[in-house]
Design a protein around this motif. Structure first.
Motif, PDB file in Angstrom:
ATOM      1  N   TRP A  11       0.841  -1.201   0.000  1.00 15.50           N
ATOM      2  CA  TRP A  11       0.000   0.000   0.000  1.00 15.50           C
ATOM      3  C   TRP A  11       0.872   1.245   0.000  1.00 15.50           C
ATOM      4  O   TRP A  11       0.635   2.197  -0.737  1.00 15.50           O
ATOM      5  N   ARG A  12       1.926   1.248   0.840  1.00 11.50           N
ATOM      6  CA  ARG A  12       2.813   2.409   0.888  1.00 11.50           C
ATOM      7  C   ARG A  12       3.520   2.601  -0.450  1.00 11.50           C
ATOM      8  O   ARG A  12       3.700   3.731  -0.917  1.00 11.50           O
ATOM      9  N   ASP A  13       3.943   1.495  -1.072  1.00  4.19           N
ATOM     10  CA  ASP A  13       4.559   1.607  -2.391  1.00  4.19           C
ATOM     11  C   ASP A  13       3.601   2.232  -3.394  1.00  4.19           C
ATOM     12  O   ASP A  13       3.992   3.077  -4.207  1.00  4.19           O
ATOM     13  N   ALA A  14       2.337   1.806  -3.341  1.00  6.70           N
ATOM     14  CA  ALA A  14       1.346   2.319  -4.290  1.00  6.70           C
ATOM     15  C   ALA A  14       1.134   3.817  -4.096  1.00  6.70           C
ATOM     16  O   ALA A  14       1.069   4.584  -5.063  1.00  6.70           O
ATOM     17  N   GLY A 178       4.864  13.626  -0.380  1.00  6.83           N
ATOM     18  CA  GLY A 178       6.059  12.918   0.054  1.00  6.83           C
ATOM     19  C   GLY A 178       5.894  12.146   1.341  1.00  6.83           C
ATOM     20  O   GLY A 178       6.762  11.338   1.681  1.00  6.83           O
ATOM     21  N   GLU A 179       4.806  12.380   2.077  1.00  3.79           N
ATOM     22  CA  GLU A 179       4.560  11.630   3.311  1.00  3.79           C
ATOM     23  C   GLU A 179       3.862  10.319   2.977  1.00  3.79           C
ATOM     24  O   GLU A 179       2.906  10.301   2.201  1.00  3.79           O
ATOM     25  N   ARG A 367      -3.000  21.696  -5.210  1.00  2.00           N
ATOM     26  CA  ARG A 367      -3.621  22.947  -4.764  1.00  2.00           C
ATOM     27  C   ARG A 367      -3.286  23.278  -3.316  1.00  2.00           C
ATOM     28  O   ARG A 367      -3.937  24.128  -2.705  1.00  2.00           O
ATOM     29  N   GLY A 368      -2.311  22.598  -2.764  1.00  6.08           N
ATOM     30  CA  GLY A 368      -1.900  22.902  -1.408  1.00  6.08           C
ATOM     31  C   GLY A 368      -2.802  22.321  -0.341  1.00  6.08           C
ATOM     32  O   GLY A 368      -2.709  22.708   0.826  1.00  6.08           O
ATOM     33  N   ILE A 369      -3.673  21.379  -0.708  1.00  7.56           N
ATOM     34  CA  ILE A 369      -4.597  20.754   0.244  1.00  7.56           C
ATOM     35  C   ILE A 369      -3.914  19.543   0.872  1.00  7.56           C
ATOM     36  O   ILE A 369      -3.399  18.676   0.156  1.00  7.56           O
ATOM     37  N   THR A 370      -3.942  19.476   2.196  1.00  2.49           N
ATOM     38  CA  THR A 370      -3.292  18.357   2.877  1.00  2.49           C
ATOM     39  C   THR A 370      -4.220  17.687   3.891  1.00  2.49           C
ATOM     40  O   THR A 370      -3.763  16.853   4.665  1.00  2.49           O
ATOM     41  N   ARG A 371      -5.491  18.056   3.912  1.00  2.04           N
ATOM     42  CA  ARG A 371      -6.458  17.402   4.820  1.00  2.04           C
ATOM     43  C   ARG A 371      -7.481  16.664   3.962  1.00  2.04           C
ATOM     44  O   ARG A 371      -8.030  17.238   3.001  1.00  2.04           O
ATOM     45  N   PHE A 372      -7.732  15.393   4.318  1.00  2.00           N
ATOM     46  CA  PHE A 372      -8.538  14.527   3.462  1.00  2.00           C
ATOM     47  C   PHE A 372      -9.501  13.693   4.302  1.00  2.00           C
ATOM     48  O   PHE A 372      -9.245  13.402   5.465  1.00  2.00           O
ATOM     49  N   CYS A 373     -10.587  13.297   3.649  1.00  2.00           N
ATOM     50  CA  CYS A 373     -11.557  12.379   4.247  1.00  2.00           C
ATOM     51  C   CYS A 373     -12.090  11.508   3.119  1.00  2.00           C
ATOM     52  O   CYS A 373     -12.555  12.022   2.097  1.00  2.00           O
TER      53      CYS A 373
END
Length: 379
Positions: A11-14, A178-179, A367-373
């Motif tokens: 999953w991390r690779d993907a 990159g995280e 677009r500089g968005i880093t919060r997701f749901c």
């Protein structure tokens, strides 16, 4: 995260590969890729021993280069390298002695990025199991609205009900470019008013005014439960999806007071765009109240079309929950520019909803968005 789509490492690779594909598309930097589609080989070609042999056949060619090898859920291998990438062609030739020639052409593809990034991103999403679409269903027959007596009976039933089972809790996550691992941001809490309606008034469909009244009363009752001191003490960083009018009711004001200054600093409330448009005066009044009390008031489940029709960049909302739509990936340059200009400048306050696939995360990152749901972040 969703362990059902494969091992944690795969999953991390993907996700890491999706990140690199996004970078290629955004910057135009060229890369070369070799996609070994083991998941599409005949059954005997997907066994672990064959996968090991194929990996070993490529290793001598890739080892002295800057190529990076990714293993995707399902077993596909992707080697990514700066151009010119002759070693990828050599690695493909090394596979010829292990794969039949007919399969080599279709299952060991050499790709040029960013031109063919979309092809590879589709393969990543398929490996993650995020490309499935439910079959189209015929629209259900129209249902009649309840009578006034039926509605009043249901509303009386709400007044003493415990609605905890009807509160939907969804975590929101922070994940920057990159995280590889997301970090929890806050918990989003929403009352399932539609499910509650079906439970109390089965076989009926509300009129718009009935829906507003039912949601208002149901939210008041849910807030009464949250405003018990023992419940309020357990709340951490929290986002509440609520109708605008309920923010002036005693149940919300009691909860807001119980949280205290520290708790209110971790509180955000998102209201529907429809409420904001219908009652701009109330919205302005509550924005001032929220600012004075130290919590954030914003907009919930806003569509890209709503953003473009009512630019929010000048509105100064500290919170915007924006719906991701697959059509956003196909916008032309002018449409993209118009949408980007309509978004609030403080991108830290934007939460991208429906982040169900890596393409949504990549779109947000641009677009500089880093919060997701979304489903991509569910465990």
């Amino acid at each position: 995260m969703n362990a059902r789509t494969g091992t944690a490492e795969a999953w991390r690779d993907a996700l890491a590969l999706a990140t690199l594909l996004r970078d290629c598309a955004a910057s135009g930097v060229e890369r070369r890729a070799l996609h070994l589609r083991l998941s599409a080989l005949p059954r005997d070609g997907r066994e672990d021993r064959h996968r090991h042999l194929l990996r070993e056949a490529m290793a001598p060619v890739l080892r002295p280069t800057r190529a990076r090898l990714f293993t995707l859920p399902g077993g596909d291998l992707v080697a990514l390298s700066p151009p010119p990438g002759e070693h990828l062609a050599e690695a493909r030739e090394a596979l010829a002695r292990l794969l039949p020639e007919a399969l080599l052409d279709t299952h060991a593809a050499l790709l040029r990025l960013p031109a063919e990034a979309a092809t590879l991103l589709t393969a990543v999403e398929t490996a993650l199991g995020l490309d499935a679409r439910p079959p189209a269903e015929a629209p259900p027959p129209a249902l009649p609205p309840p009578s006034a007596t039926e509605l009043e009976t249901a509303l009386r039933g709400l007044r003493h009900a415990d609605l905890a089972a009807h509160l939907r809790r969804r975590p929101q996550w922070r994940l920057g470019p990159g995280e590889e691992e997301p970090r929890p941001a806050e918990e989003a809490l929403r009352l399932d008013a539609e499910g509650l309606w079906r439970l109390l008034l089965p076989g009926t469909a509300p009129t718009p005014s009935q829906r507003r009244r039912f949601r208002h009363e149901a939210e008041r009752r849910a807030l009464a439960g949250l405003a018990r001191p023992e419940e309020a003490r357990q709340l951490g960083p929290l986002l509440l999806s609520l109708s605008l009018a309920v923010l002036e009711e005693g149940e919300f004001l009691r909860l807001e007071a119980l949280l205290g200054p520290l708790g209110r600093a971790d509180l955000a409330v998102a209201v529907p765009m429809e409420d904001a448009l219908a009652e701009p005066g109330r919205l302005a009044r509550l924005r001032r109240f929220a600012g004075a009390r130290g919590w954030a008031l914003g907009l919930d489940a806003v569509t890209p079309a709503q953003c473009r029709s009512l630019p929010l960049a000048r509105q100064g909302f500290p919170l915007l929950r924006l719906r991701f739509e697959p059509a956003l990936l196909a916008l032309g340059a002018a449409e993209r520019a118009a949408l980007d200009a309509s978004l609030p400048e403080a991108r830290d306050g934007i939460v991208l909803l429906d982040a169900d696939r890596p393409a949504a995360v990549a779109w947000g990152w641009r677009r500089g968005i880093t919060r997701f749901c979304g489903a991509l972040f569910l465990g």
